[in-house]
Design an enzyme around this catalytic site. Structure first.
Site, short mmCIF file in Angstrom:
data_model
loop_
_atom_site.label_atom_id
_atom_site.label_comp_id
_atom_site.label_asym_id
_atom_site.label_seq_id
_atom_site.Cartn_x
_atom_site.Cartn_y
_atom_site.Cartn_z
N TYR A 154 0.80 -1.22 0.00
CA TYR A 154 0.00 0.00 0.00
C TYR A 154 0.83 1.28 0.00
CZ TYR A 154 -4.53 -2.15 1.01
OH TYR A 154 -5.69 -2.87 0.95
N LYS A 226 2.88 -14.16 4.77
CA LYS A 226 3.18 -15.08 3.66
C LYS A 226 4.70 -15.20 3.54
CE LYS A 226 1.15 -16.75 0.58
NZ LYS A 226 0.72 -18.16 0.37
N ASP A 292 -2.75 -17.91 4.02
CA ASP A 292 -3.81 -18.69 3.36
C ASP A 292 -4.50 -19.65 4.33
OD1 ASP A 292 -1.17 -19.41 3.11
OD2 ASP A 292 -1.39 -20.56 1.28
N ASP A 316 -6.23 -6.25 5.43
CA ASP A 316 -7.39 -5.71 4.73
C ASP A 316 -8.36 -6.85 4.38
OD1 ASP A 316 -8.98 -3.90 3.45
OD2 ASP A 316 -7.72 -3.66 1.69
#
Ligand code: NAP
Length: 427
Positions: A154, A226, A292, A316
């Protein structure tokens, strides 16, 4: 200057805010459904404060502008005066703002968070009795997400395909990092985005999450990342977060660092980790999970999660996904805070839902609960408690807006404004 003489300012001293009895608080109504939910919410805030403090305390609301209203009034989407007002008054609240997809203005929300360096996006997600939910046991989910708000993907450092800047960037990459350049599948038609994750950025969000967890008697913090794929950004986030916990909170935290198994690993069932460690009051277990599987486990084993700390984009997605389990974005609050300056903006988590604008039909709970968070941040807990009581009572009475009504048996559909009145009636 003369006008300021009659105002009461929230101040920040050392590490906490000092709040006068009649603080000036700026608000942005927002675009689309923003004015609808603001009208319903502000009367709830005023009623709660009045009931709790019998006139001793009162908020002096001050409208500031952003989004379409600012553009129509001043020809600017986010006037500098608005940013300055939030800096001056320290604490504020806002409704949703429009952001076009794929072009046009950049996100005003992101711009506001960045200009005030509001690095911690805090999203508590828990279920209110009676709220329709797609899961069987929505009461099992009670988490607070700490989403890093200023970094990750972002940062807004983007290079559009076909521009001179992008061609220059590609030339540099081709020349200096040929191996990396070779990894690009379709370089000629690619756009580029820079993802940045820093040690300082990671440490301050982790510190905020740990302080929150200890203060609120939470038992675990899960770092969601991740890092298996993006080792030097998400992986570094995870590593730095553990390091901070072990360095600054060594007498309060246990870590289950799956990246450093030899140090702490015990073969225990994840669902019983806290019990297994016999955590005392003020002690925390810190663990991590890959993003995930976090989406699956928050659904299948929600009790394993308590406080979650994560990067910007993961946070988010996860915030809205988890909100769905407890009734959706219409009832999900948020706050954006910088704990080093005290500056904070609380906001409804959903967007502007343009198709419902000015229809007085949507659910104002997200903004009402964001105000509840704000009151708690001010230390006005009695007023905040009244809002929780009022909202819980309104939902129990089944007088709800369309979004809950369509999923509820025997509900009574009320307007946005009427729902605000129901909350007040139930305080
Ligand atoms: P959205 O405005 O949140 O609306 C998506 C759907 O969520 C709505 O159609 C509605 O579902 C439901 N919803 C949202 N708010 C609700 C409420 N108060 N009560 C009941 N249901 C509610 O998302 P979007 O359509 O993706 O985004 C529209 C604009 O908002 C975009 O410009 C986006 O950039 C902006 N946005 C702003 C913020 C922010 O300011 N913080 C956040 C997100 C998006 P149903 O149709 O099923 O009734």
């Amino acid at each position: 200057m003369t006008a300021d003489k009659n105002k009461q300012f929230i101040t920040f001293c050392g590490n906490s805010i000092k709040v006068p009895n009649n603080p000036n608080i700026p608000f942005i109504q927002g675009d689309g459904i923003g004015p609808d939910i603001w009208q319903a919410s502000v009367k709830v805030f005023n009623a709660a404060v009045k009931k709790a403090y019998k006139g001793k305390r009162e908020i002096q609301w001050q409208e500031v502008y952003a989004g379409e209203k600012a553009y129509n009034k001043f020809g600017e989407w986010l006037p500098q005066d608005t940013i300055d007002a939030f800096k001056k008054y320290i604490v504020g609240i806002k409704g949703p703002l429009t952001t076009p997809v794929g072009g046009g203005i950049r996100s005003l929300n992101v711009a506001l968070r960045k200009s005030l360096d509001l690095y911690a996006c805090i999203r508590p997600i828990k279920w209110f009795l009676g709220v329709p939910s797609p899961v069987k046991q929505p009461q099992d989910l009670n988490v607070v997400i700490f989403r890093e708000n200023t970094e990750g993907i972002y940062t807004g450092i983007e290079f559009e395909n076909g521009t001179a800047d992008t061609e220059q960037l590609k030339d540099i990459l081709r020349e200096l990092f040929p191996n990396e350049f070779a990894k690009m599948r379709f370089p000629d038609s690619s756009g580029f985005s820079l993802k940045l994750i820093s040690r300082e950025g990671t440490e301050r969000i982790m510190r905020a999450a740990i302080n929150y967890a200890i203060k609120n008697n939470r038992k675990t913090i899960t770092i969601v990342h991740k890092g298996n794929i993006m080792k030097f950004t998400d992986g570094a986030f995870c590593k730095w977060a553990y390091n901070l916990a072990e360095r600054e909170f060594s007498n309060k935290v246990y870590t289950r660092n799956q990246w450093n198994r030899t140090k702490t690993e015990k073969s225990v069932d994840a669902a019983n980790e806290e019990q297994e460690l016999s955590l005392k009051a003020g002690e925390l277990l810190i663990k991590d999970v890959i993003a995930d599987i976090a989406f699956q486990q928050t659904l299948t084993r929600p009790k394993d999660f308590d406080v979650i700390v994560t990067t910007n984009l993961n946070g988010d997605y996860l915030s809205d996904a988890l909100a769905a389990q407890v009734g959706g974005v219409g009832i999900s609050p948020g706050g954006n805070i910088n704990f080093e300056t005290g500056m904070a903006i609380f906001e409804a988590c959903h967007g502007t839902a343009p198709k419902y604008a000015n229809k007085n039909v949507v659910n104002p709970s997200s903004l009402i609960l964001s105000g509840e968070l704000m009151l708690r941040y001010l230390g006005w807990d009695q007023a905040a408690d009244l809002i929780i009581k009022g909202l819980g009572g309104a939902i129990k009475s089944k007088k709800v807006t369309y979004d809950f009504h369509r999923l509820m048996d025997n509900g009574i559909k009320v307007t946005t404004n009427e729902f605000g009145d129901e909350v007040i009636n139930n305080m």
